[in-house]
Design a protein around this motif. Structure first.
Motif, PDB file in Angstrom:
ATOM      1  N   MET A  37      43.448  35.049  31.267  1.00  0.00           N
ATOM      2  CA  MET A  37      43.012  34.389  30.030  1.00  0.00           C
ATOM      3  C   MET A  37      43.432  32.923  30.024  1.00  0.00           C
ATOM      4  SD  MET A  37      43.658  37.477  27.268  1.00  0.00           S
ATOM      5  CE  MET A  37      44.089  36.324  26.010  1.00  0.00           C
ATOM      6  N   ASN A  38      44.650  32.635  30.492  1.00  0.00           N
ATOM      7  CA  ASN A  38      45.091  31.243  30.576  1.00  0.00           C
ATOM      8  C   ASN A  38      44.193  30.439  31.505  1.00  0.00           C
ATOM      9  OD1 ASN A  38      47.181  31.016  28.778  1.00  0.00           O
ATOM     10  ND2 ASN A  38      48.759  31.498  30.261  1.00  0.00           N
ATOM     11  N   ASP A  39      43.813  31.028  32.644  1.00  0.00           N
ATOM     12  CA  ASP A  39      42.907  30.346  33.573  1.00  0.00           C
ATOM     13  C   ASP A  39      41.581  30.012  32.898  1.00  0.00           C
ATOM     14  OD1 ASP A  39      44.396  30.083  35.882  1.00  0.00           O
ATOM     15  OD2 ASP A  39      43.801  32.035  36.671  1.00  0.00           O
ATOM     16  N   VAL A  40      41.011  30.994  32.226  1.00  0.00           N
ATOM     17  CA  VAL A  40      39.706  30.807  31.593  1.00  0.00           C
ATOM     18  C   VAL A  40      39.790  29.811  30.444  1.00  0.00           C
ATOM     19  CG1 VAL A  40      37.904  31.965  30.246  1.00  0.00           C
ATOM     20  CG2 VAL A  40      38.844  33.070  32.287  1.00  0.00           C
ATOM     21  N   LEU A  41      40.765  30.005  29.558  1.00  0.00           N
ATOM     22  CA  LEU A  41      40.848  29.165  28.357  1.00  0.00           C
ATOM     23  C   LEU A  41      41.278  27.729  28.647  1.00  0.00           C
ATOM     24  CD1 LEU A  41      42.364  31.772  25.888  1.00  0.00           C
ATOM     25  CD2 LEU A  41      39.996  30.976  26.008  1.00  0.00           C
ATOM     26  N   SER A  42      42.085  27.534  29.720  1.00  0.00           N
ATOM     27  CA  SER A  42      42.542  26.175  30.019  1.00  0.00           C
ATOM     28  C   SER A  42      41.753  25.541  31.156  1.00  0.00           C
ATOM     29  CB  SER A  42      44.029  26.193  30.388  1.00  0.00           C
ATOM     30  OG  SER A  42      44.226  26.730  31.685  1.00  0.00           O
ATOM     31  N   GLY A  43      40.797  26.265  31.707  1.00  0.00           N
ATOM     32  CA  GLY A  43      40.068  25.736  32.854  1.00  0.00           C
ATOM     33  C   GLY A  43      40.972  25.533  34.053  1.00  0.00           C
TER      34      GLY A  43
END
Length: 90
Positions: A37-43
């Protein structure tokens, strides 16, 4: 903190024990996918921040590191890679 005093939360009145159980359920449902989720939300930006943190810390082999806010432990594992040859990390 385990008193059964009524509290008002976003979902209505509940005891502190009920709120604690609700928070545990939410965290347990999110935890397995938290890093994704961190990867997706923060790019992917959070990965750059973690690398920046490691560089800025100045940690070197043989030093000791204590991560007191480990979360999923990914930053702690990154510190272990930096100090593992002679040191330890918790």
């Amino acid at each position: 903190m385990s008193e059964d005093r009524p509290r008002t939360s976003g979902s209505g009145a509940s005891t502190e024990d009920e709120k604690a159980a609700q928070v545990e359920r939410v965290f347990s449902s999110v935890a397995p996918r938290y890093d994704l989720m961190n990867d997706v939300l923060s790019g992917g930006l959070h990965r750059l921040w973690k690398a920046f943190t490691i560089r800025q810390s100045g940690v070197r082999p043989g030093m000791r590191v204590l991560d007191v806010a480990a979360g999923t432990g990914d930053l702690g594992r990154a510190f272990v890679r930096e100090v593992d040859r002679m040191g330890w990390s918790c």
